[in-house]
Design a protein around this motif. Structure first.
Motif, PDB file in Angstrom:
ATOM      1  N   VAL A  11       0.876  -1.175   0.000  1.00 47.53           N
ATOM      2  CA  VAL A  11       0.000   0.000   0.000  1.00 47.53           C
ATOM      3  C   VAL A  11       0.912   1.224   0.000  1.00 47.53           C
ATOM      4  CG1 VAL A  11      -1.835   1.251   1.200  1.00 47.53           C
ATOM      5  CG2 VAL A  11      -1.754  -1.262   1.318  1.00 47.53           C
ATOM      6  N   ARG A  12       0.776   2.042  -1.043  1.00 49.62           N
ATOM      7  CA  ARG A  12       1.625   3.229  -1.177  1.00 49.62           C
ATOM      8  C   ARG A  12       0.773   4.490  -1.110  1.00 49.62           C
ATOM      9  NH1 ARG A  12       4.196  -0.413  -4.747  1.00 49.62           N
ATOM     10  NH2 ARG A  12       6.418  -0.580  -4.321  1.00 49.62           N
ATOM     11  N   GLY A  13       1.407   5.558  -0.702  1.00 49.27           N
ATOM     12  CA  GLY A  13       0.745   6.850  -0.662  1.00 49.27           C
ATOM     13  C   GLY A  13       1.753   7.920  -0.317  1.00 49.27           C
ATOM     14  N   ALA A  14       1.225   9.091   0.033  1.00 51.10           N
ATOM     15  CA  ALA A  14       2.089  10.203   0.416  1.00 51.10           C
ATOM     16  C   ALA A  14       1.460  10.932   1.593  1.00 51.10           C
ATOM     17  CB  ALA A  14       2.264  11.167  -0.756  1.00 51.10           C
ATOM     18  N   PHE A  15       2.311  11.319   2.532  1.00 50.03           N
ATOM     19  CA  PHE A  15       1.837  12.161   3.629  1.00 50.03           C
ATOM     20  C   PHE A  15       1.395  13.480   3.017  1.00 50.03           C
ATOM     21  CE2 PHE A  15       5.078   9.459   5.740  1.00 50.03           C
ATOM     22  CZ  PHE A  15       4.267   8.860   6.689  1.00 50.03           C
ATOM     23  N   SER A  47       7.506   1.897   5.750  1.00 50.43           N
ATOM     24  CA  SER A  47       8.813   2.479   5.442  1.00 50.43           C
ATOM     25  C   SER A  47       8.594   3.824   4.749  1.00 50.43           C
ATOM     26  CB  SER A  47       9.655   1.540   4.578  1.00 50.43           C
ATOM     27  OG  SER A  47       9.018   1.270   3.361  1.00 50.43           O
ATOM     28  N   TYR A  48       9.539   4.726   5.006  1.00 50.94           N
ATOM     29  CA  TYR A  48       9.501   6.063   4.391  1.00 50.94           C
ATOM     30  C   TYR A  48      10.862   6.715   4.557  1.00 50.94           C
ATOM     31  CZ  TYR A  48       8.826   7.536   9.251  1.00 50.94           C
ATOM     32  OH  TYR A  48       8.969   7.713  10.608  1.00 50.94           O
ATOM     33  N   ASP A  49      11.077   7.768   3.799  1.00 51.43           N
ATOM     34  CA  ASP A  49      12.258   8.617   3.938  1.00 51.43           C
ATOM     35  C   ASP A  49      11.762  10.056   3.847  1.00 51.43           C
ATOM     36  OD1 ASP A  49      14.665   9.938   3.941  1.00 51.43           O
ATOM     37  OD2 ASP A  49      15.484   8.928   2.179  1.00 51.43           O
ATOM     38  N   ILE A  50      11.181  10.508   4.945  1.00 54.65           N
ATOM     39  CA  ILE A  50      10.512  11.820   4.967  1.00 54.65           C
ATOM     40  C   ILE A  50      11.475  12.965   4.655  1.00 54.65           C
ATOM     41  CG2 ILE A  50      10.748  12.345   7.428  1.00 54.65           C
ATOM     42  CD1 ILE A  50       7.529  12.738   5.431  1.00 54.65           C
ATOM     43  N   ALA A  55       6.575  10.363   0.449  1.00 58.60           N
ATOM     44  CA  ALA A  55       5.989   9.062   0.121  1.00 58.60           C
ATOM     45  C   ALA A  55       6.213   8.049   1.245  1.00 58.60           C
ATOM     46  CB  ALA A  55       6.595   8.534  -1.166  1.00 58.60           C
ATOM     47  N   PHE A  56       5.276   7.096   1.348  1.00 56.05           N
ATOM     48  CA  PHE A  56       5.409   5.998   2.304  1.00 56.05           C
ATOM     49  C   PHE A  56       4.926   4.713   1.656  1.00 56.05           C
ATOM     50  CE2 PHE A  56       1.223   7.919   3.167  1.00 56.05           C
ATOM     51  CZ  PHE A  56       0.390   6.827   2.982  1.00 56.05           C
ATOM     52  N   LEU A  95      -3.458   7.158  -2.135  1.00 59.37           N
ATOM     53  CA  LEU A  95      -3.337   5.790  -1.622  1.00 59.37           C
ATOM     54  C   LEU A  95      -3.690   4.796  -2.726  1.00 59.37           C
ATOM     55  CD1 LEU A  95      -2.569   4.804   1.223  1.00 59.37           C
ATOM     56  CD2 LEU A  95      -4.989   4.356   1.591  1.00 59.37           C
ATOM     57  N   ARG A  96      -2.804   3.837  -2.940  1.00 52.48           N
ATOM     58  CA  ARG A  96      -3.032   2.806  -3.953  1.00 52.48           C
ATOM     59  C   ARG A  96      -2.385   1.514  -3.471  1.00 52.48           C
ATOM     60  NH1 ARG A  96       0.812   6.141  -4.666  1.00 52.48           N
ATOM     61  NH2 ARG A  96       2.783   5.660  -5.664  1.00 52.48           N
ATOM     62  N   SER A  97      -2.911   0.418  -3.965  1.00 55.51           N
ATOM     63  CA  SER A  97      -2.437  -0.891  -3.515  1.00 55.51           C
ATOM     64  C   SER A  97      -2.064  -1.778  -4.684  1.00 55.51           C
ATOM     65  CB  SER A  97      -3.532  -1.593  -2.716  1.00 55.51           C
ATOM     66  OG  SER A  97      -3.889  -0.835  -1.607  1.00 55.51           O
ATOM     67  N   GLN A  98      -1.157  -2.691  -4.402  1.00 54.56           N
ATOM     68  CA  GLN A  98      -0.758  -3.706  -5.361  1.00 54.56           C
ATOM     69  C   GLN A  98      -0.639  -5.009  -4.577  1.00 54.56           C
ATOM     70  OE1 GLN A  98       2.979  -2.868  -7.226  1.00 54.56           O
ATOM     71  NE2 GLN A  98       2.876  -4.615  -8.580  1.00 54.56           N
ATOM     72  N   ALA A  99      -1.251  -6.057  -5.076  1.00 59.19           N
ATOM     73  CA  ALA A  99      -1.228  -7.339  -4.380  1.00 59.19           C
ATOM     74  C   ALA A  99      -0.671  -8.426  -5.281  1.00 59.19           C
ATOM     75  CB  ALA A  99      -2.633  -7.704  -3.922  1.00 59.19           C
TER      76      ALA A  99
END
Length: 120
Positions: A11-15, A47-50, A55-56, A95-99
């Motif tokens: 699950v990816r997205g951005a703060f 995981s993230y690198d703010i 992005a997270f 927010l988006r997902s990949q399975a």
């Protein structure tokens, strides 16, 4: 005979719109959420690198018995990611997902060799 399928959901997205306090909090805990320690877990790993970008990525592992169970697993993963963010007051966007169903994943070179030896 039923077999258990293992699913990996990303699950990816951005703060979005972090205030100075939230940003400082994420920076302080960054070592716990470093991509080098990323793993697919049942509770989900963030995981993230703010410092570099907002992005997270959450990584979840789930299971099911049928191919269709991957849809429910993806919904659970998205809900868990949203809950984690909401509990901490972190707004997010995109927010988006990949399975992936690991039973359908192509075998790597070593796995193909091991399977060939087993069949021989």
């Amino acid at each position: 005979m039923t077999t258990t399928r293992t699913f990996r959901i990303t699950v990816r997205g951005a703060f979005d719109g972090l205030d100075a306090e939230q940003r400082a909090e994420l920076l302080a805990r960054a070592s716990e959420h470093d991509v080098l320690h990323a793993a697919y877990t049942t509770e989900g790993h963030l995981s993230y690198d703010i410092a570099a970008r907002p992005a997270f990525t959450f990584r979840f592992q789930d299971s099911g018995e049928a191919e269709e169970d991957i849809l429910e697993a993806t919904e659970r993963a998205e809900a868990a990611a949203k809950a984690w963010l909401d509990e901490r007051g972190y707004a997010f966007k995109n927010l988006r997902s990949q399975a992936e169903d690991l039973s359908q994943a192509p075998l790597g070179k070593r796995q193909r060799r091991a399977a060939a030896r087993k069949d021989a």
